[in-house]
Design an enzyme around this catalytic site. Structure first.
Site, PDB file in Angstrom:
ATOM      1  N   ASP A 276      -9.426  -4.251  -5.904  1.00 49.36           N
ATOM      2  CA  ASP A 276      -8.931  -3.299  -4.908  1.00 49.36           C
ATOM      3  C   ASP A 276      -9.678  -1.979  -5.055  1.00 49.36           C
ATOM      4  O   ASP A 276      -9.623  -1.341  -6.105  1.00 49.36           O
ATOM      5  CB  ASP A 276      -7.430  -3.084  -5.121  1.00 49.36           C
ATOM      6  CG  ASP A 276      -6.765  -2.281  -4.011  1.00 49.36           C
ATOM      7  OD1 ASP A 276      -7.482  -1.589  -3.259  1.00 49.36           O
ATOM      8  OD2 ASP A 276      -5.526  -2.336  -3.912  1.00 49.36           O
TER       9      ASP A 276
ATOM     10  N   SER B 173       0.830  -1.201   0.000  1.00 48.91           N
ATOM     11  CA  SER B 173       0.000   0.000   0.000  1.00 48.91           C
ATOM     12  C   SER B 173       0.868   1.257   0.000  1.00 48.91           C
ATOM     13  O   SER B 173       1.688   1.432  -0.904  1.00 48.91           O
ATOM     14  CB  SER B 173      -0.951  -0.046   1.195  1.00 48.91           C
ATOM     15  OG  SER B 173      -2.007   0.871   1.044  1.00 48.91           O
TER      16      SER B 173
ATOM     17  N   HIS C 287      -7.722  -5.382  -1.611  1.00 50.36           N
ATOM     18  CA  HIS C 287      -6.498  -4.597  -1.373  1.00 50.36           C
ATOM     19  C   HIS C 287      -5.450  -5.374  -0.593  1.00 50.36           C
ATOM     20  O   HIS C 287      -4.279  -5.409  -0.978  1.00 50.36           O
ATOM     21  CB  HIS C 287      -6.857  -3.307  -0.627  1.00 50.36           C
ATOM     22  CG  HIS C 287      -5.687  -2.426  -0.329  1.00 50.36           C
ATOM     23  ND1 HIS C 287      -4.829  -1.972  -1.310  1.00 50.36           N
ATOM     24  CD2 HIS C 287      -5.226  -1.919   0.858  1.00 50.36           C
ATOM     25  CE1 HIS C 287      -3.900  -1.214  -0.754  1.00 50.36           C
ATOM     26  NE2 HIS C 287      -4.104  -1.168   0.548  1.00 50.36           N
TER      27      HIS C 287
END
Length: 332
Positions: free
Chosen positions: A261, A139, A291
């Site tokens: 995602d 991320s 995600h």
């Protein structure tokens, strides 16, 4: 090689084991220490190394994302890398995990990148200075990895792995219009105000498996508060910066990203793949996955992380062979 998350439960990443029992089960050693950065903050760092007879193939520095930490889910992936033959390290960013700083507040990512570079350089210098070295980021950690790789000078990394990288925040998750357009004003006037709404909490939209979502929320150091104004503005700015520099990326890389995602836009990593100057580049966008790829069902976790470990091992072995050849040629 089975990912250690298979042994976790909804209360502990170690399942029914103590941390020491967990490390012994996976034949790795663990250590932790606090370092002090130039801003006077104490930052928590950890490392995991394989026990003999596993040979150390190289080093991996893992980088967590926004609201993340190194002691929960990311630690399980670090243990996977260590048992696969890599001396592995990680650092809690300021305001995250056990590190000092205002909770989840990153008004400027540059000092955070500095912290990572300093610690990671010292780690590989101590543990495996002559072996291949890699970066792995999840991320926001993926964007930080790109920023580290884009820095020139010093010893470059042999490859990077981007898991759900924040190269662009999905419109499905961004603050609703017109708030996004007033962020600069809010950040200037009330930078630490936790006022920025998002479309769902990060665990709710990131972890597909319900029990893993509960485990994420069970961490005593994970905040579920709204993002602070200056932090939200910086996250958007980081995306713009890395997007503007896609063509400068020339390090070998592997992208793994969930096609479903709704936090970090898959289209943005596809653009990175197209524009990057890297000759060795691989992208895997998994249809329907969310995600947090570690938050998928077991079969998906094994698919994704099996590819990650194989990619790292292949390039570590290739790098070692090339280094040995260079020594032989130099000594001839």
């Amino acid at each position: 090689m089975v990912h250690p998350v298979s042994e976790a439960n909804d209360k502990s990443p170690f399942g029914s084991l103590t941390p020491s029992e967990f490390y012994a089960r996976h034949s790795v050693t663990h250590s932790s220490e606090y370092i002090t950065n130039p801003r006077g903050m104490k930052l928590f760092t950890q490392s995991w190394t394989p026990l003999p007879p596993t040979e150390i193939l190289g080093t991996v520095a893992v980088v967590h994302g926004y609201t993340g930490e190194t002691s929960w889910f990311l630690q399980l992936t670090a243990v996977l890398f260590a048992k696969s033959g890599f001396a592995t390290c990680a650092i809690d960013h300021q305001g995250h995990g056990f590190s000092e700083g205002l909770s989840n507040h990153i008004p400027d990512v540059s000092p955070v990148v500095d912290d990572c570079v300093s610690f990671f350089d010292s780690f590989r210098a101590r543990h495996a200075p002559s072996l291949p070295s890699f970066l792995y980021g999840e991320s926001l950690g993926g964007a930080i990895v790109l920023l580290i790789a884009l820095r020139r000078g010093g010893r470059p990394y042999d490859g990077i792995v981007l898991n759900g990288a924040m190269c662009g925040i999905s419109d499905k998750y961004k603050p609703p219009w017109p708030l996004e357009h007033f962020l600069s004003i809010l950040a200037a006037v009330v930078p630490t105000w936790q006022v920025v709404p998002t479309r769902g909490s990060i665990p709710e939209v990131s972890f597909k498996e319900e029990w893993k979502r509960r485990l994420a929320l069970a961490s005593p150091r994970r905040s579920t508060a709204k993002p602070r104004a200056a932090t939200a503005l910086e996250l958007i700015r980081i995306c713009r910066e890395v997007q503007s520099r896609f063509s400068e990326v020339d390090v070998p890389f592997l992208i793994v990203h969930g096609g479903g995602d709704v936090v970090c836009d898959p289209a943005c990593v596809e653009e990175l793949y197209k524009k990057a100057a890297s000759k060795d580049k691989t992208i895997r966008v998994y249809p329907g996955m969310w995600h947090q790829l570690i938050g998928e069902p077991d079969e998906n976790v094994e698919l994704v992380f099996g590819e990650v470990v194989e990619w790292l091992r292949t390039r570590a072995e290739r790098g070692s062979r090339e280094a040995e050849t260079a020594v032989e040629v130099g000594g001839a």
